[in-house]
Write an enzyme that holds these catalytic residues in place. Structure first.
Site, mmCIF file in Angstrom:
data_model
loop_
_atom_site.group_PDB
_atom_site.id
_atom_site.type_symbol
_atom_site.label_atom_id
_atom_site.label_comp_id
_atom_site.label_asym_id
_atom_site.label_seq_id
_atom_site.Cartn_x
_atom_site.Cartn_y
_atom_site.Cartn_z
ATOM 1 N N MET A 74 40.063 46.105 54.211
ATOM 2 C CA MET A 74 38.753 46.576 53.727
ATOM 3 C C MET A 74 37.943 47.088 54.907
ATOM 4 O O MET A 74 37.961 46.485 55.987
ATOM 5 C CB MET A 74 37.998 45.444 53.042
ATOM 6 C CG MET A 74 38.796 44.774 51.925
ATOM 7 S SD MET A 74 37.789 43.611 50.993
ATOM 8 C CE MET A 74 39.048 42.752 50.030
ATOM 9 N N ASP A 87 46.111 42.908 40.499
ATOM 10 C CA ASP A 87 45.510 42.324 41.693
ATOM 11 C C ASP A 87 44.064 41.942 41.386
ATOM 12 O O ASP A 87 43.241 42.805 41.050
ATOM 13 C CB ASP A 87 45.571 43.368 42.822
ATOM 14 C CG ASP A 87 45.072 42.844 44.159
ATOM 15 O OD1 ASP A 87 44.675 41.678 44.235
ATOM 16 O OD2 ASP A 87 45.090 43.635 45.125
ATOM 17 N N HIS A 114 51.064 40.297 50.671
ATOM 18 C CA HIS A 114 50.048 41.313 50.384
ATOM 19 C C HIS A 114 48.935 41.241 51.436
ATOM 20 O O HIS A 114 48.398 40.160 51.707
ATOM 21 C CB HIS A 114 49.500 41.041 48.988
ATOM 22 C CG HIS A 114 48.590 42.076 48.432
ATOM 23 N ND1 HIS A 114 49.026 43.230 47.813
ATOM 24 C CD2 HIS A 114 47.228 42.133 48.376
ATOM 25 C CE1 HIS A 114 47.984 43.941 47.406
ATOM 26 N NE2 HIS A 114 46.874 43.308 47.735
ATOM 27 N N MET A 148 41.882 49.345 51.006
ATOM 28 C CA MET A 148 40.610 49.574 50.316
ATOM 29 C C MET A 148 39.681 50.190 51.348
ATOM 30 O O MET A 148 38.714 49.576 51.807
ATOM 31 C CB MET A 148 40.078 48.242 49.762
ATOM 32 C CG MET A 148 40.892 47.764 48.551
ATOM 33 S SD MET A 148 40.686 46.002 48.219
ATOM 34 C CE MET A 148 41.848 45.327 49.393
ATOM 35 N N HIS A 189 47.471 46.955 51.185
ATOM 36 C CA HIS A 189 46.571 47.531 50.178
ATOM 37 C C HIS A 189 45.320 48.031 50.896
ATOM 38 O O HIS A 189 44.499 47.231 51.347
ATOM 39 C CB HIS A 189 46.246 46.427 49.153
ATOM 40 C CG HIS A 189 45.262 46.819 48.105
ATOM 41 N ND1 HIS A 189 44.619 45.898 47.312
ATOM 42 C CD2 HIS A 189 44.806 48.037 47.695
ATOM 43 C CE1 HIS A 189 43.810 46.521 46.471
ATOM 44 N NE2 HIS A 189 43.885 47.822 46.688
ATOM 45 N N SER A 241 48.437 36.937 48.623
ATOM 46 C CA SER A 241 47.536 37.770 49.426
ATOM 47 C C SER A 241 46.940 36.912 50.531
ATOM 48 O O SER A 241 46.249 35.928 50.254
ATOM 49 C CB SER A 241 46.407 38.328 48.563
ATOM 50 O OG SER A 241 45.360 38.767 49.422
ATOM 51 N N ASP A 269 45.247 42.701 52.464
ATOM 52 C CA ASP A 269 44.071 43.389 51.925
ATOM 53 C C ASP A 269 43.197 43.934 53.048
ATOM 54 O O ASP A 269 42.537 43.182 53.758
ATOM 55 C CB ASP A 269 43.265 42.433 51.051
ATOM 56 C CG ASP A 269 43.904 42.260 49.687
ATOM 57 O OD1 ASP A 269 44.185 43.286 49.043
ATOM 58 O OD2 ASP A 269 44.129 41.114 49.279
ATOM 59 N N MET A 287 43.857 47.432 39.343
ATOM 60 C CA MET A 287 42.943 46.388 39.831
ATOM 61 C C MET A 287 42.364 45.621 38.640
ATOM 62 O O MET A 287 41.839 46.226 37.699
ATOM 63 C CB MET A 287 41.797 46.998 40.645
ATOM 64 C CG MET A 287 42.218 47.518 42.020
ATOM 65 S SD MET A 287 42.993 46.271 43.082
ATOM 66 C CE MET A 287 41.667 45.079 43.293
HETATM 67 C C1 DX5 Z 1 40.519 42.165 45.956
HETATM 68 C C2 DX5 Z 1 41.847 42.189 46.728
HETATM 69 C C3 DX5 Z 1 42.803 41.153 46.239
HETATM 70 C C4 DX5 Z 1 42.341 39.759 46.476
HETATM 71 C C5 DX5 Z 1 42.701 38.970 45.283
HETATM 72 O O1 DX5 Z 1 39.659 43.082 46.449
HETATM 73 O O2 DX5 Z 1 42.479 43.439 46.585
HETATM 74 O O3 DX5 Z 1 44.116 41.339 46.708
HETATM 75 O O4 DX5 Z 1 42.919 39.138 47.588
HETATM 76 O O5 DX5 Z 1 42.134 37.734 45.411
HETATM 77 P P1 DX5 Z 1 42.147 36.672 44.247
HETATM 78 O O6 DX5 Z 1 43.595 36.416 43.915
HETATM 79 O O7 DX5 Z 1 41.469 35.517 44.877
HETATM 80 O O8 DX5 Z 1 41.408 37.268 43.098
HETATM 81 ZN ZN ZN Z 2 44.825 43.642 47.135
#
Ligand code: DX5
Ligand code: ZN
Length: 227
Positions: free
Chosen positions: A44, A182, A40, A78, A76, A15, A42, A147
């Site tokens: 947000m 994840d 990946h 969020m 992904h 990620s 992320d 998750m």
């Molecule tokens: C969390 C994200 C993850 C995050 C995981 O909200 O969806 O993908 O990057 O990070 P680690 O591997 O550091 O827990």
């Molecule tokens: Zn993620």
């Protein structure tokens, strides 16, 4: 390997949330040279989760590099109302797009939009969401994301009850559907998640927070493959 084969094989997904964005291309090259093929992303929005991270411009910036190396971009989302963002990620070069079940009142429409855009569709559930909630939607998804932390930040501790949850999810979805985990994935947690039935392992801080991300990636692959 095409994108549906890529996600149907046991795989560690770096990620980039924990990458150094000032040298993102270099960081992506490091993990892809080490063997990673699914990157990946992320996303947000400051609403569904408090932080704001990255969006389609980053996907666009690394799409050619990732595709030319035979890889894919797994986005992904969020974000609230992911249906409003799907088109932009499709245009930017996403290969798979995951929506959070909790983020929209019309999750089936969102999943349909993702597939109509030519992407693989993922459906994510938060730690407090029951696995049964995905059961009506299984025909519309290419993988389910369980998750293993509350979304929002990298570097959080793995929620131990996620192991049982992945096991229940595996019973519910049958043997074939890929299950992604994840959050908090490291050499200490990936093996148990694999044993419970997970097949896709997202890791941010464990890989990009390491002194040598290539070594950390390969150690995680070894931990997953040992199961
Ligand atoms: C969390 C994200 C993850 C995050 C995981 O909200 O969806 O993908 O990057 O990070 P680690 O591997 O550091 O827990
Ligand atoms: Zn993620």
């Amino acid at each position: 390997m095409d994108r549906s084969q890529l996600i149907r094989t046991k795989r560690v997904e770096p990620s980039i949330l924990s990458a150094d964005y000032a040298r993102l291309g270099e960081q992506v090259a490091t993990v892809m040279d080490a063997g990673a093929r699914v990157i990946h992303v992320d996303v947000m929005d400051g609403h569904f989760v408090p932080p704001i991270t990255i969006g389609p411009v980053i996907v666009e910036a690394i799409r050619d590099q990732v595709h030319e190396a035979g890889g894919m971009l797994d986005c992904h989302l969020m974000v609230e109302c992911p249906e409003r963002q799907v088109e932009q990620f499709v245009q930017a070069g996403a290969d798979s797009i995951t929506a959070q079940l909790e983020a929209t009142s019309d999750v089936s429409h969102t999943l349909e939009m993702i597939r109509d855009g030519g992407c693989l569709a993922g459906l994510a559930i938060n730690p407090e969401t029951a696995v049964e909630e995905v059961s009506e939607l299984l025909a519309m998804v290419d993988f389910v994301l369980c998750m293993s932390v509350n979304p929002g930040w990298g570097g959080q501790a793995f929620i131990e009850s996620s192991i049982d949850k992945v096991g229940h999810l595996r019973e519910l979805v049958g043997a074939d559907l890929p299950i992604q985990v994840d959050g908090g994935i490291s050499t200490a947690t990936a093996g148990a998640a694999a044993q419970a039935g997970a097949t896709l392992f997202v890791a941010g801080s464990h890989i990009f927070g390491a002194e040598d991300p290539a070594v950390a990636y390969r150690e995680l692959v070894a931990a997953v493959d040992a199961e």
